[in-house]
Design a protein around this motif. Sequence first.
Motif, PDB file in Angstrom:
ATOM      1  N   ARG A   1      -3.335   7.746   5.692  1.00 51.25           N
ATOM      2  CA  ARG A   1      -3.083   9.051   6.298  1.00 51.25           C
ATOM      3  C   ARG A   1      -3.868  10.155   5.590  1.00 51.25           C
ATOM      4  NH1 ARG A   1       1.705   7.998   7.142  1.00 51.25           N
ATOM      5  NH2 ARG A   1       2.646   8.695   5.192  1.00 51.25           N
ATOM      6  N   HIS A   2      -3.992  10.042   4.276  1.00 53.34           N
ATOM      7  CA  HIS A   2      -4.683  11.072   3.495  1.00 53.34           C
ATOM      8  C   HIS A   2      -6.117  10.690   3.141  1.00 53.34           C
ATOM      9  CE1 HIS A   2      -1.118  13.594   3.013  1.00 53.34           C
ATOM     10  NE2 HIS A   2      -0.431  12.478   2.848  1.00 53.34           N
ATOM     11  N   GLY A   3      -6.571   9.530   3.622  1.00 51.50           N
ATOM     12  CA  GLY A   3      -7.938   9.110   3.343  1.00 51.50           C
ATOM     13  C   GLY A   3      -8.202   8.916   1.868  1.00 51.50           C
ATOM     14  N   LEU A   4      -7.215   8.369   1.155  1.00 58.55           N
ATOM     15  CA  LEU A   4      -7.294   8.289  -0.302  1.00 58.55           C
ATOM     16  C   LEU A   4      -7.031   6.856  -0.773  1.00 58.55           C
ATOM     17  CD1 LEU A   4      -7.613  10.029  -2.878  1.00 58.55           C
ATOM     18  CD2 LEU A   4      -5.120  10.243  -2.918  1.00 58.55           C
ATOM     19  N   PRO A   5      -8.054   6.143  -1.236  1.00 54.57           N
ATOM     20  CA  PRO A   5      -7.828   4.797  -1.767  1.00 54.57           C
ATOM     21  C   PRO A   5      -6.880   4.836  -2.968  1.00 54.57           C
ATOM     22  CG  PRO A   5     -10.172   5.235  -1.465  1.00 54.57           C
ATOM     23  CD  PRO A   5      -9.458   6.542  -1.303  1.00 54.57           C
ATOM     24  N   VAL A   6      -6.139   3.752  -3.140  1.00 56.96           N
ATOM     25  CA  VAL A   6      -5.182   3.653  -4.248  1.00 56.96           C
ATOM     26  C   VAL A   6      -5.549   2.452  -5.119  1.00 56.96           C
ATOM     27  CG1 VAL A   6      -2.761   3.314  -4.893  1.00 56.96           C
ATOM     28  CG2 VAL A   6      -3.332   4.651  -2.852  1.00 56.96           C
ATOM     29  N   LEU A   7      -5.644   2.673  -6.434  1.00 53.51           N
ATOM     30  CA  LEU A   7      -5.813   1.567  -7.369  1.00 53.51           C
ATOM     31  C   LEU A   7      -4.455   0.902  -7.541  1.00 53.51           C
ATOM     32  CD1 LEU A   7      -7.802   0.128  -9.315  1.00 53.51           C
ATOM     33  CD2 LEU A   7      -6.935   1.648 -11.111  1.00 53.51           C
ATOM     34  N   LEU A   8      -4.331  -0.336  -7.068  1.00 51.49           N
ATOM     35  CA  LEU A   8      -3.053  -1.051  -7.048  1.00 51.49           C
ATOM     36  C   LEU A   8      -3.033  -2.062  -8.188  1.00 51.49           C
ATOM     37  CD1 LEU A   8      -0.414  -1.379  -5.279  1.00 51.49           C
ATOM     38  CD2 LEU A   8      -1.568  -3.392  -4.319  1.00 51.49           C
TER      39      LEU A   8
ATOM     40  N   ALA B   1      -1.221 -11.138  -1.210  1.00 55.78           N
ATOM     41  CA  ALA B   1      -2.614 -11.343  -0.811  1.00 55.78           C
ATOM     42  C   ALA B   1      -2.769 -11.209   0.700  1.00 55.78           C
ATOM     43  CB  ALA B   1      -3.089 -12.711  -1.280  1.00 55.78           C
ATOM     44  N   ALA B   2      -1.851 -11.786   1.449  1.00 54.06           N
ATOM     45  CA  ALA B   2      -1.920 -11.695   2.908  1.00 54.06           C
ATOM     46  C   ALA B   2      -1.796 -10.249   3.372  1.00 54.06           C
ATOM     47  CB  ALA B   2      -0.830 -12.560   3.528  1.00 54.06           C
ATOM     48  N   ALA B   3      -0.878  -9.505   2.753  1.00 53.70           N
ATOM     49  CA  ALA B   3      -0.685  -8.107   3.138  1.00 53.70           C
ATOM     50  C   ALA B   3      -1.916  -7.269   2.819  1.00 53.70           C
ATOM     51  CB  ALA B   3       0.544  -7.535   2.427  1.00 53.70           C
ATOM     52  N   LEU B   4      -2.500  -7.484   1.645  1.00 53.74           N
ATOM     53  CA  LEU B   4      -3.627  -6.655   1.224  1.00 53.74           C
ATOM     54  C   LEU B   4      -4.867  -6.880   2.081  1.00 53.74           C
ATOM     55  CD1 LEU B   4      -3.352  -6.696  -2.680  1.00 53.74           C
ATOM     56  CD2 LEU B   4      -2.651  -4.907  -1.082  1.00 53.74           C
ATOM     57  N   ARG B   5      -4.974  -8.027   2.695  1.00 50.57           N
ATOM     58  CA  ARG B   5      -6.105  -8.245   3.600  1.00 50.57           C
ATOM     59  C   ARG B   5      -6.069  -7.293   4.793  1.00 50.57           C
ATOM     60  NH1 ARG B   5      -5.479 -13.777   1.923  1.00 50.57           N
ATOM     61  NH2 ARG B   5      -4.010 -14.254   3.608  1.00 50.57           N
ATOM     62  N   GLN B   6      -4.876  -6.755   5.088  1.00 56.36           N
ATOM     63  CA  GLN B   6      -4.717  -5.790   6.180  1.00 56.36           C
ATOM     64  C   GLN B   6      -4.589  -4.361   5.666  1.00 56.36           C
ATOM     65  OE1 GLN B   6      -5.065  -7.217   9.152  1.00 56.36           O
ATOM     66  NE2 GLN B   6      -5.140  -9.193   8.072  1.00 56.36           N
ATOM     67  N   MET B   7      -4.799  -4.183   4.357  1.00 57.77           N
ATOM     68  CA  MET B   7      -4.625  -2.865   3.731  1.00 57.77           C
ATOM     69  C   MET B   7      -5.853  -2.530   2.881  1.00 57.77           C
ATOM     70  SD  MET B   7      -0.666  -3.260   2.462  1.00 57.77           S
ATOM     71  CE  MET B   7       0.696  -3.476   3.624  1.00 57.77           C
ATOM     72  N   PRO B   8      -6.991  -2.271   3.508  1.00 59.74           N
ATOM     73  CA  PRO B   8      -8.237  -2.098   2.751  1.00 59.74           C
ATOM     74  C   PRO B   8      -8.265  -0.882   1.840  1.00 59.74           C
ATOM     75  CG  PRO B   8      -8.544  -1.515   5.056  1.00 59.74           C
ATOM     76  CD  PRO B   8      -7.199  -2.166   4.962  1.00 59.74           C
ATOM     77  N   SER B   9      -7.347   0.060   2.034  1.00 57.69           N
ATOM     78  CA  SER B   9      -7.347   1.240   1.168  1.00 57.69           C
ATOM     79  C   SER B   9      -6.560   1.023  -0.125  1.00 57.69           C
ATOM     80  CB  SER B   9      -6.783   2.456   1.909  1.00 57.69           C
ATOM     81  OG  SER B   9      -5.431   2.245   2.264  1.00 57.69           O
ATOM     82  N   LEU B  10      -5.882  -0.126  -0.246  1.00 57.24           N
ATOM     83  CA  LEU B  10      -5.216  -0.476  -1.493  1.00 57.24           C
ATOM     84  C   LEU B  10      -6.150  -1.408  -2.260  1.00 57.24           C
ATOM     85  CD1 LEU B  10      -1.507  -1.079  -0.395  1.00 57.24           C
ATOM     86  CD2 LEU B  10      -2.685   1.061  -0.966  1.00 57.24           C
ATOM     87  N   LEU B  11      -6.589  -0.983  -3.425  1.00 57.03           N
ATOM     88  CA  LEU B  11      -7.617  -1.677  -4.205  1.00 57.03           C
ATOM     89  C   LEU B  11      -6.966  -2.370  -5.401  1.00 57.03           C
ATOM     90  CD1 LEU B  11     -10.200   1.259  -4.244  1.00 57.03           C
ATOM     91  CD2 LEU B  11      -9.941  -0.540  -2.515  1.00 57.03           C
TER      92      LEU B  11
END
Length: 256
Positions: free
Chosen positions: A52-59, A71-81
């Motif tokens: 929503r805020h266009g801001l990647p997150v270091l996870l 791992a399965a979830a993150l494949r659909q969440m490219p903004s979570l790094l």
Amino acid sequence: MTRAATDSLWLPLETELDRWSAAGRRVSLWLRDDDAITASPALDRLSALSQRHGLPVLLAVIPMLAEPSLAAALRQMPSLLPCQHGCWHRNHAPAGAKKAEFGAERAANDIRNELREAKARLGDLLGPALLQVFVPPWNRIDPAHAALLPDIGFRGLSCFRGYRLGAKGGPALVNTALDIMDWRTRIGRPAADLVDEACRLLAGLRAEASGGAALGLLLHHRDHDEAAWAFLEGFLARAFSHPAVAHGDPRRLFGL
């Protein structure tokens, strides 16, 4: 909260950011979120906030506890790094000392072997999406152990404000500075207190030599209550509406 109260809450932040603009400077705002292990509604909420805020997150992911669902979830969440968060997130500190997984009391060989094992497991789980950044649990790692990180393959290290590398160096260091949680009560800190602290931190950054500056917020999506989520939404909306604030990408901050 009324509209007037909301505007009053954010006024100090906008005033400080106006000073950045007057000085011809910008600050990068970035996010790090710790203790990820599995898919969850809270992780979904973090991903939605990030997009929503266009801001990647270091996870920061705990390697030895991470589950395949993450791992399965993150494949659909490219903004979570994703990056590595310790090994087991276990406290090895002596009784009475502050919690730490990588304190000075532990042998370097033990640390090296444990880190490599955990790094390999996380790499197998997450693949090429994994950033070569290390985040120690409780933001603590003895500087002598931090110096081991580049040889293990880490190119970045993130702790909390005040942490410094030792004489033997280490990877690129980019610390967070503002923790939105109150760990005594395990709830989100009052928004007014967070705004006040953010303004003090921004003023300190502004007083430093001209050049790039970054302010990192420390999150823990698994522990956030509604107060924490509400603060994040409001803070990010107000901050990114100001021309003095840039979107901070962890990949750029760590030179990856």
